[in-house]
Design a protein around this motif. Structure first.
Motif, PDB file in Angstrom:
ATOM      1  N   PRO A  62     -69.105 -38.792  34.587  1.00 36.94           N
ATOM      2  CA  PRO A  62     -68.768 -37.364  34.559  1.00 36.94           C
ATOM      3  C   PRO A  62     -69.951 -36.486  34.930  1.00 36.94           C
ATOM      4  O   PRO A  62     -71.108 -36.870  34.779  1.00 36.94           O
ATOM      5  CB  PRO A  62     -68.357 -37.134  33.098  1.00 36.94           C
ATOM      6  CG  PRO A  62     -69.126 -38.177  32.336  1.00 36.94           C
ATOM      7  CD  PRO A  62     -69.167 -39.380  33.241  1.00 36.94           C
ATOM      8  N   ILE A  63     -69.639 -35.285  35.429  1.00 37.04           N
ATOM      9  CA  ILE A  63     -70.667 -34.267  35.643  1.00 37.04           C
ATOM     10  C   ILE A  63     -71.103 -33.760  34.270  1.00 37.04           C
ATOM     11  O   ILE A  63     -70.276 -33.565  33.373  1.00 37.04           O
ATOM     12  CB  ILE A  63     -70.109 -33.126  36.503  1.00 37.04           C
ATOM     13  CG1 ILE A  63     -69.785 -33.656  37.907  1.00 37.04           C
ATOM     14  CG2 ILE A  63     -71.079 -31.971  36.591  1.00 37.04           C
ATOM     15  CD1 ILE A  63     -69.014 -32.685  38.763  1.00 37.04           C
ATOM     16  N   LEU A  64     -72.385 -33.523  34.086  1.00 35.65           N
ATOM     17  CA  LEU A  64     -72.915 -33.178  32.771  1.00 35.65           C
ATOM     18  C   LEU A  64     -72.881 -31.690  32.483  1.00 35.65           C
ATOM     19  O   LEU A  64     -73.219 -31.280  31.375  1.00 35.65           O
ATOM     20  CB  LEU A  64     -74.345 -33.710  32.626  1.00 35.65           C
ATOM     21  CG  LEU A  64     -74.488 -35.232  32.809  1.00 35.65           C
ATOM     22  CD1 LEU A  64     -75.944 -35.650  32.663  1.00 35.65           C
ATOM     23  CD2 LEU A  64     -73.614 -35.989  31.821  1.00 35.65           C
ATOM     24  N   TRP A  65     -72.501 -30.871  33.481  1.00 34.38           N
ATOM     25  CA  TRP A  65     -72.315 -29.457  33.202  1.00 34.38           C
ATOM     26  C   TRP A  65     -71.068 -29.286  32.341  1.00 34.38           C
ATOM     27  O   TRP A  65     -70.171 -30.132  32.359  1.00 34.38           O
ATOM     28  CB  TRP A  65     -72.152 -28.657  34.489  1.00 34.38           C
ATOM     29  CG  TRP A  65     -73.368 -28.672  35.362  1.00 34.38           C
ATOM     30  CD1 TRP A  65     -73.476 -29.266  36.574  1.00 34.38           C
ATOM     31  CD2 TRP A  65     -74.649 -28.083  35.097  1.00 34.38           C
ATOM     32  NE1 TRP A  65     -74.747 -29.081  37.098  1.00 34.38           N
ATOM     33  CE2 TRP A  65     -75.477 -28.365  36.208  1.00 34.38           C
ATOM     34  CE3 TRP A  65     -75.167 -27.346  34.036  1.00 34.38           C
ATOM     35  CZ2 TRP A  65     -76.799 -27.930  36.282  1.00 34.38           C
ATOM     36  CZ3 TRP A  65     -76.483 -26.914  34.116  1.00 34.38           C
ATOM     37  CH2 TRP A  65     -77.275 -27.202  35.216  1.00 34.38           C
ATOM     38  N   PRO A  66     -70.964 -28.185  31.572  1.00 35.16           N
ATOM     39  CA  PRO A  66     -69.769 -27.970  30.733  1.00 35.16           C
ATOM     40  C   PRO A  66     -68.479 -27.903  31.544  1.00 35.16           C
ATOM     41  O   PRO A  66     -67.422 -28.290  31.082  1.00 35.16           O
ATOM     42  CB  PRO A  66     -70.048 -26.628  30.045  1.00 35.16           C
ATOM     43  CG  PRO A  66     -71.532 -26.473  30.087  1.00 35.16           C
ATOM     44  CD  PRO A  66     -71.982 -27.136  31.342  1.00 35.16           C
ATOM     45  N   LEU A  67     -68.555 -27.402  32.780  1.00 33.30           N
ATOM     46  CA  LEU A  67     -67.383 -27.286  33.639  1.00 33.30           C
ATOM     47  C   LEU A  67     -67.608 -28.095  34.910  1.00 33.30           C
ATOM     48  O   LEU A  67     -68.720 -28.496  35.204  1.00 33.30           O
ATOM     49  CB  LEU A  67     -67.122 -25.817  33.993  1.00 33.30           C
ATOM     50  CG  LEU A  67     -66.914 -24.859  32.819  1.00 33.30           C
ATOM     51  CD1 LEU A  67     -66.823 -23.424  33.325  1.00 33.30           C
ATOM     52  CD2 LEU A  67     -65.681 -25.227  32.027  1.00 33.30           C
ATOM     53  N   GLY A  68     -66.519 -28.314  35.650  1.00 29.89           N
ATOM     54  CA  GLY A  68     -66.683 -28.915  36.964  1.00 29.89           C
ATOM     55  C   GLY A  68     -66.040 -30.262  37.172  1.00 29.89           C
ATOM     56  O   GLY A  68     -66.112 -30.816  38.269  1.00 29.89           O
TER      57      GLY A  68
END
Length: 395
Positions: A124-130
């Motif tokens: 997964p991408i580690l930003w909260p969104l995206g």
């Protein structure tokens, strides 16, 4: 030092954006190569590979955001004049490479982001969104296409970066001028001249370069994702012909569901609803294992540690169709990856003349068939695999 550019030198903001972007690129590219080549044969290796890919994706989005800000700032600023305006071909080449770099800094992360959003599972991408994007559907075909585009655009980025660095070194060590110095900290000793404008020809040449890169990639087969690994199945004699159907599966990877399906399978069905309760039919389903599509882990799933498609290209389920007081059940044997185990599950059946609709859901334990035997941590890969079947058939 001024924040803004002048006709002779870059301002401090342009320098900051330049070197932050360079730092991001020099981390992101090796990180992606390392992640792609990292083994995933056991739990520890897979966990490390996931962390590498997650870091690569997260940094890629950060570089994308930085690039957008950098380009927006650049468009509001005067463009420092070339130190050798008489070298028109060299200036044109330098500006074209700059456009390729700016465009690649946008296109490379976006292509990777769309690929990520169009598929499921893995890193997964580690930003909260995206994790998902508007207007980007869950589509294995789209994900594969964007994966190919990501490769092509990344190659253009690397070549452009090499040419950009080579040009800077030429100015510093061959021409011995101030071209590189005016992007370094401090004030380059360059007299102010007339401000130049952003030209259109380098943009056209950059577009031609991208089109040429994609043309080469198409000829090399980068975008070819045919079912080369999928076993071809013979037609079967059947009393009921499947018209539409889905054979789907869902796994839990790192605590999140990853869905997929087998695209190629056949079903030989006998069924007579006029018979008394008991055995009223048979079914034999043959599945082409290589036709599975399960998000970004498809290639891994087909490998020797999992489905082992090379050695076991098909799976079969042979069963009796039983009916007791109106309730239906398939009772038979599943042969998968060399293991033959009993499998029995209820299913819903609706008849409308010579048309039938069937749905079923059941669970399998992957460990029973030796799938991912070295993956014992259910936090990484759950043992339970949910299978969903839906089909319509005509007599």
């Amino acid at each position: 030092m001024s924040l803004s550019n002048s006709s002779a030198r870059y301002g401090s903001l342009a320098k900051l954006f330049h070197w932050l972007t360079a730092l991001g690129i020099f981390i992101m590219i090796p990180l992606g190569i390392t992640a792609n080549n990292a083994p995933s044969g056991n739990e520890a290796e897979l966990a490390w590979k996931v962390q590498l890919f997650s870091a690569h994706k997260t940094l890629g989005i950060a570089v994308l955001v930085l690039a957008v800000i950098r380009i927006a700032w650049m468009l509001t600023q005067p463009k420092p004049a070339p130190l050798h305006p008489e070298r028109k071909l060299e200036t044109l080449a330098a500006e074209t490479v700059h456009i390729l770099l700016y465009g690649s800094l946008i296109l490379v992360p976006i292509s990777g982001w769309i690929e990520h959003a169009a598929t499921t599972g893995f890193a997964p991408i580690l930003w909260p969104l995206g994790q998902s994007l508007p207007f980007v559907p869950q589509s294995p075909a789209l994900a594969e296409t964007m994966a190919g585009a990501h490769i092509v655009l990344e190659r253009v980025l690397v070549i452009s970066l090499f040419l950009h660095i080579a040009g800077a070194l030429k100015h510093a060590f061959v021409d011995r001028d101030q071209t590189l110095a005016r992007m370094l900290p401090g004030q380059a000793d360059i007299p102010e001249t007339e401000v130049t404008k952003h030209a259109n020809l380098p943009i056209v040449l950059a577009l031609v370069a991208w089109v040429a890169a994609f043309g080469v990639a198409v000829n090399l087969g980068v975008f070819d994702h045919g079912p080369a690994q999928s076993a071809e199945l013979e037609q079967v004699d059947t009393d009921w012909q499947v018209q539409t159907g889905e054979l789907g599966l869902t796994i839990q990877q790192f605590g999140k569901p990853v869905t997929g399906a087998f695209e190629t399978w056949t079903a030989a069905i006998t069924y007579d609803e006029t018979l008394p309760d008991g055995k009223i039919g048979t079914v034999e389903v043959t599945v082409s294992i290589g036709s599975v599509s399960i998000g970004s882990v498809t290639s891994q799933a087909l490998g020797a540690d999992y489905f082992d498609n090379a050695q076991f290209p098909t799976a079969t389920f042979t069963a009796d169709i039983l009916r007791t007081e109106g309730a239906h059940r398939a009772d038979g044997t599943l042969n998968l990856r060399g293991a033959s185990l009993p499998l029995s599950f209820p299913f819903d059946l609706k008849l409308d003349g010579d048309s039938a609709t069937m749905t079923a859901s059941f669970a399998l334990n992957r460990q029973d068939f030796g799938i991912g035997a070295n993956m014992q941590d259910e936090g990484q890969l759950a043992n339970t695999v949910d299978v969903n079947v839906a089909l319509t058939a005509t007599r």
